[in-house]
Design a protein around this motif. Structure first.
Motif, PDB file in Angstrom:
ATOM      1  N   LEU A 118       0.832  -1.212   0.000  1.00 33.96           N
ATOM      2  CA  LEU A 118       0.000   0.000   0.000  1.00 33.96           C
ATOM      3  C   LEU A 118       0.863   1.257   0.000  1.00 33.96           C
ATOM      4  N   ALA A 119       1.928   1.241   0.811  1.00 31.73           N
ATOM      5  CA  ALA A 119       2.813   2.410   0.873  1.00 31.73           C
ATOM      6  C   ALA A 119       3.527   2.625  -0.457  1.00 31.73           C
ATOM      7  N   ALA A 120       3.994   1.528  -1.054  1.00 32.32           N
ATOM      8  CA  ALA A 120       4.688   1.651  -2.336  1.00 32.32           C
ATOM      9  C   ALA A 120       3.733   2.105  -3.433  1.00 32.32           C
ATOM     10  N   ALA A 121       2.485   1.621  -3.385  1.00 31.93           N
ATOM     11  CA  ALA A 121       1.502   2.045  -4.377  1.00 31.93           C
ATOM     12  C   ALA A 121       1.189   3.523  -4.245  1.00 31.93           C
ATOM     13  N   ALA A 122       1.081   3.987  -2.995  1.00 33.49           N
ATOM     14  CA  ALA A 122       0.827   5.416  -2.767  1.00 33.49           C
ATOM     15  C   ALA A 122       1.975   6.277  -3.270  1.00 33.49           C
ATOM     16  N   ALA A 123       3.177   5.703  -3.286  1.00 30.80           N
ATOM     17  CA  ALA A 123       4.346   6.424  -3.783  1.00 30.80           C
ATOM     18  C   ALA A 123       4.550   6.216  -5.280  1.00 30.80           C
ATOM     19  N   LEU A 128       3.390  -1.501  -9.522  1.00 36.75           N
ATOM     20  CA  LEU A 128       2.143  -1.692  -8.774  1.00 36.75           C
ATOM     21  C   LEU A 128       0.945  -1.016  -9.422  1.00 36.75           C
ATOM     22  N   SER A 129       0.993  -0.795 -10.728  1.00 37.43           N
ATOM     23  CA  SER A 129      -0.150  -0.171 -11.387  1.00 37.43           C
ATOM     24  C   SER A 129      -1.398  -1.050 -11.272  1.00 37.43           C
ATOM     25  N   ASP A 130      -1.230  -2.368 -11.424  1.00 42.71           N
ATOM     26  CA  ASP A 130      -2.376  -3.269 -11.273  1.00 42.71           C
ATOM     27  C   ASP A 130      -2.864  -3.313  -9.826  1.00 42.71           C
ATOM     28  N   PHE A 131      -1.949  -3.260  -8.883  1.00 44.80           N
ATOM     29  CA  PHE A 131      -2.320  -3.292  -7.466  1.00 44.80           C
ATOM     30  C   PHE A 131      -3.199  -2.095  -7.119  1.00 44.80           C
ATOM     31  N   ARG A 132      -2.891  -0.931  -7.688  1.00 45.80           N
ATOM     32  CA  ARG A 132      -3.658   0.288  -7.377  1.00 45.80           C
ATOM     33  C   ARG A 132      -5.101   0.210  -7.869  1.00 45.80           C
ATOM     34  N   ASP A 133      -5.388  -0.724  -8.770  1.00 44.05           N
ATOM     35  CA  ASP A 133      -6.759  -0.866  -9.267  1.00 44.05           C
ATOM     36  C   ASP A 133      -7.645  -1.667  -8.323  1.00 44.05           C
ATOM     37  N   HIS A 134      -7.099  -2.127  -7.189  1.00 51.02           N
ATOM     38  CA  HIS A 134      -7.852  -2.994  -6.283  1.00 51.02           C
ATOM     39  C   HIS A 134      -8.088  -2.317  -4.936  1.00 51.02           C
ATOM     40  N   ARG A 135      -9.247  -2.610  -4.360  1.00 53.20           N
ATOM     41  CA  ARG A 135      -9.540  -2.159  -2.998  1.00 53.20           C
ATOM     42  C   ARG A 135      -9.701  -3.398  -2.118  1.00 53.20           C
ATOM     43  N   VAL A 136      -8.863  -3.492  -1.093  1.00 51.24           N
ATOM     44  CA  VAL A 136      -8.904  -4.648  -0.194  1.00 51.24           C
ATOM     45  C   VAL A 136     -10.119  -4.510   0.730  1.00 51.24           C
ATOM     46  N   HIS A 198      -4.914 -13.333 -12.502  1.00 49.15           N
ATOM     47  CA  HIS A 198      -5.136 -12.070 -13.202  1.00 49.15           C
ATOM     48  C   HIS A 198      -3.896 -11.190 -13.266  1.00 49.15           C
ATOM     49  N   SER A 199      -3.376 -10.754 -12.137  1.00 51.71           N
ATOM     50  CA  SER A 199      -2.293  -9.770 -12.156  1.00 51.71           C
ATOM     51  C   SER A 199      -1.297 -10.069 -11.049  1.00 51.71           C
ATOM     52  N   SER A 200      -0.126  -9.435 -11.142  1.00 52.96           N
ATOM     53  CA  SER A 200       0.915  -9.641 -10.131  1.00 52.96           C
ATOM     54  C   SER A 200       1.832  -8.434 -10.106  1.00 52.96           C
ATOM     55  N   GLY A 201       2.652  -8.354  -9.060  1.00 60.25           N
ATOM     56  CA  GLY A 201       3.641  -7.279  -8.957  1.00 60.25           C
ATOM     57  C   GLY A 201       4.406  -7.410  -7.659  1.00 60.25           C
ATOM     58  N   SER A 202       5.342  -6.494  -7.438  1.00 63.75           N
ATOM     59  CA  SER A 202       6.160  -6.549  -6.230  1.00 63.75           C
ATOM     60  C   SER A 202       6.678  -5.172  -5.890  1.00 63.75           C
ATOM     61  N   ALA A 203       7.056  -5.022  -4.623  1.00 66.80           N
ATOM     62  CA  ALA A 203       7.712  -3.810  -4.139  1.00 66.80           C
ATOM     63  C   ALA A 203       8.626  -4.225  -2.998  1.00 66.80           C
ATOM     64  N   GLY A 204       9.933  -4.037  -3.173  1.00 61.32           N
ATOM     65  CA  GLY A 204      10.870  -4.462  -2.149  1.00 61.32           C
ATOM     66  C   GLY A 204      10.774  -5.954  -1.931  1.00 61.32           C
ATOM     67  N   THR A 205      10.492  -6.350  -0.699  1.00 62.36           N
ATOM     68  CA  THR A 205      10.380  -7.780  -0.385  1.00 62.36           C
ATOM     69  C   THR A 205       8.941  -8.275  -0.424  1.00 62.36           C
ATOM     70  N   ALA A 206       7.996  -7.417  -0.789  1.00 66.46           N
ATOM     71  CA  ALA A 206       6.576  -7.784  -0.804  1.00 66.46           C
ATOM     72  C   ALA A 206       6.119  -8.083  -2.230  1.00 66.46           C
ATOM     73  N   PHE A 207       5.360  -9.177  -2.386  1.00 72.13           N
ATOM     74  CA  PHE A 207       4.815  -9.587  -3.678  1.00 72.13           C
ATOM     75  C   PHE A 207       3.302  -9.746  -3.545  1.00 72.13           C
ATOM     76  N   PHE A 208       2.601  -9.619  -4.674  1.00 73.42           N
ATOM     77  CA  PHE A 208       1.167  -9.906  -4.661  1.00 73.42           C
ATOM     78  C   PHE A 208       0.781 -10.551  -5.984  1.00 73.42           C
TER      79      PHE A 208
END
Length: 418
Positions: A118-123, A128-136, A198-208
């Motif tokens: 979430l922090a990386a997406a906000a930055a 994380l473009s695909d991650f930003r399209d989702h609301r947990v 559907h989609s995937s991505g990563s930031a630092g040590t975090a993956f989704f």
């Protein structure tokens, strides 16, 4: 790893995740013996996740020693360590020149992955473009290295399962790229009995990654709701659905991007982790319930890339009751029949409430798989129809190997047994 027995010396090199049995049995990757039989058939298991390694004694009669000290269970290995089994000496050499760019804190909680993403997406992190399209929306469940959330894909309104994973060690570009390439391959799977990615991505040590949401939960959840067992009429259709998904996955042609950027085609995928919690229930087109195979290879890919920080023996605790003997002996090159064994083990468990092998509390589960045979299903539950029991028992013979059968052949055998 340099293995010395008397005047004989041989070297084994490991540059990726692997396991190696040490002992007298022909199936052992490192086969050693001495005249006094101080080495067991399956003496110990070496579990390598470069640059880490671990040795696990398998209840050997004369024990496994590291640097002259008898180990109790298992022990991590370091550069220069020497393992002794009987007269054999195994010297460990570690050379690691991979660049590490991001370090994970020791003992990181997998629940920390979502805030990091979430922090990386906000930055505005580029991956994380695909991650930003989702609301947990809320958490669905968690395991040792991952957490699954229900999320909404805002542009489409589609509900999805969003799974986060947190690497438990430094992440280097090769490992990150390898995992994401594996996801791209799995994402190409498209079948009504396989959970869609559907989609995937990563930031630092975090993956989704995100995948199809199955509102019915898992087969493990269903069995719990039913009091611990299912009827034949409930259990066999679940297995037939899963076999349809496996028949497709075991032979499908998938596009693969190699590490050097070249494109090729891979033929078929082996799941390697079929178990009740990876069989999910969703609404079918006819209004009924359909079973779908989930997590196709991604937990394995995360682990195989060295991102979990776990040795293989540390990662299989919850799955080993549903793993064929051949998979423990040769995990890296497991063939489709290990999935068929595992799915048959799931059917056995659904019908009887027990796993094919008994795992007494004081015994090593890996040693149990290597040294014991499955209990015939009608010894667990005498009411299992004899023809169905015969198919189950024949499929669960995994020594010297699993019976060669395709998913389609096994599905036909189950149908004919009813």
């Amino acid at each position: 790893m340099t293995v010395t027995v008397g005047a004989s010396t041989e070297t084994h090199a490991f540059d990726s995740r692997a396991t190696a049995l040490v002992g007298r049995a022909p199936a052992c990757r490192i086969r050693v013996d001495d005249e006094q039989r101080r080495i067991s058939r399956y003496h110990c298991l070496l579990d390598v996740n470069p640059p880490s390694a671990r040795v696990r004694d398998l209840g050997s009669r004369n024990g496994t020693y590291v640097n002259g000290e008898l180990i109790d269970g298992e022990q991590d290995l370091r550069h220069g360590d020497e393992i002794r089994v009987g007269r054999a000496r195994l010297r460990i050499t570690v050379a690691d020149d991979r660049p590490a760019t991001v370090a994970a804190p020791a003992g990181a909680d997998p629940g920390d992955a979502l805030p990091a993403l979430l922090a990386a997406a906000a930055a505005s992190a580029p991956d994380l473009s695909d991650f930003r399209d989702h609301r947990v929306l809320h958490e669905l469940g968690r395991g040792g290295q991952s957490v699954v959330y229900l999320a909404r894909h805002e542009p489409s309104g589609r509900l999805v399962a969003l799974k986060t994973l947190l690497a438990d060690r430094a992440v280097d570009p090769a490992a990150r790229d390898g995992f994401l390439r594996e996801f791209a391959c799995v994402r190409a799977l498209r079948h009504s009995k396989v959970v869609a990615f559907h989609s995937s991505g990563s930031a630092g040590t975090a993956f989704f990654f995100t995948c199809e949401y199955c509102a019915g939960g898992s087969v493990a959840d269903l069995v719990a709701r039913r009091g611990g067992r299912l009827t034949v009429d409930e259990a066999v259709p679940i297995v037939l659905d899963a076999l349809a998904g496996l028949a497709y996955a075991h032979r499908v042609a998938l596009p693969v991007t190699l590490a050097d950027g070249r494109a090729t085609v891979s033929r078929g995928l082996v799941h390697r982790d079929i178990k009740p919690s990876n069989l999910l229930l969703a609404a079918g087109a006819d209004g009924g319930t359909v079973t779908k195979v989930a997590d196709f290879g991604l937990a394995k890919a995360f682990d195989q890339a060295g991102l979990s920080g776990h040795t293989r023996t540390g990662a299989i605790g919850g799955s080993i009751a549903f793993q064929a003997r051949a998979q423990l002996i040769d995990y890296k090159y497991a063939r489709p029949e290990v999935d068929l064994w595992a799915l048959t083990a799931c059917l056995y468990w659904m019908l009887t409430g027990a796993t094919p092998r008994d795992f007494p509390p004081a015994t090593d589960p890996i040693a149990v798989v290597l040294r014991t045979r499955p209990v015939p299903v009608r010894q667990r539950l005498a009411s299992v129809p004899p023809r169905l029991a015969r198919v189950i028992d024949e499929m669960l013979v995994d020594h010297p190997r699993v019976a060669a059968a395709t998913a389609g052949d096994l599905a036909d055998a189950f149908r004919q047994a009813l």
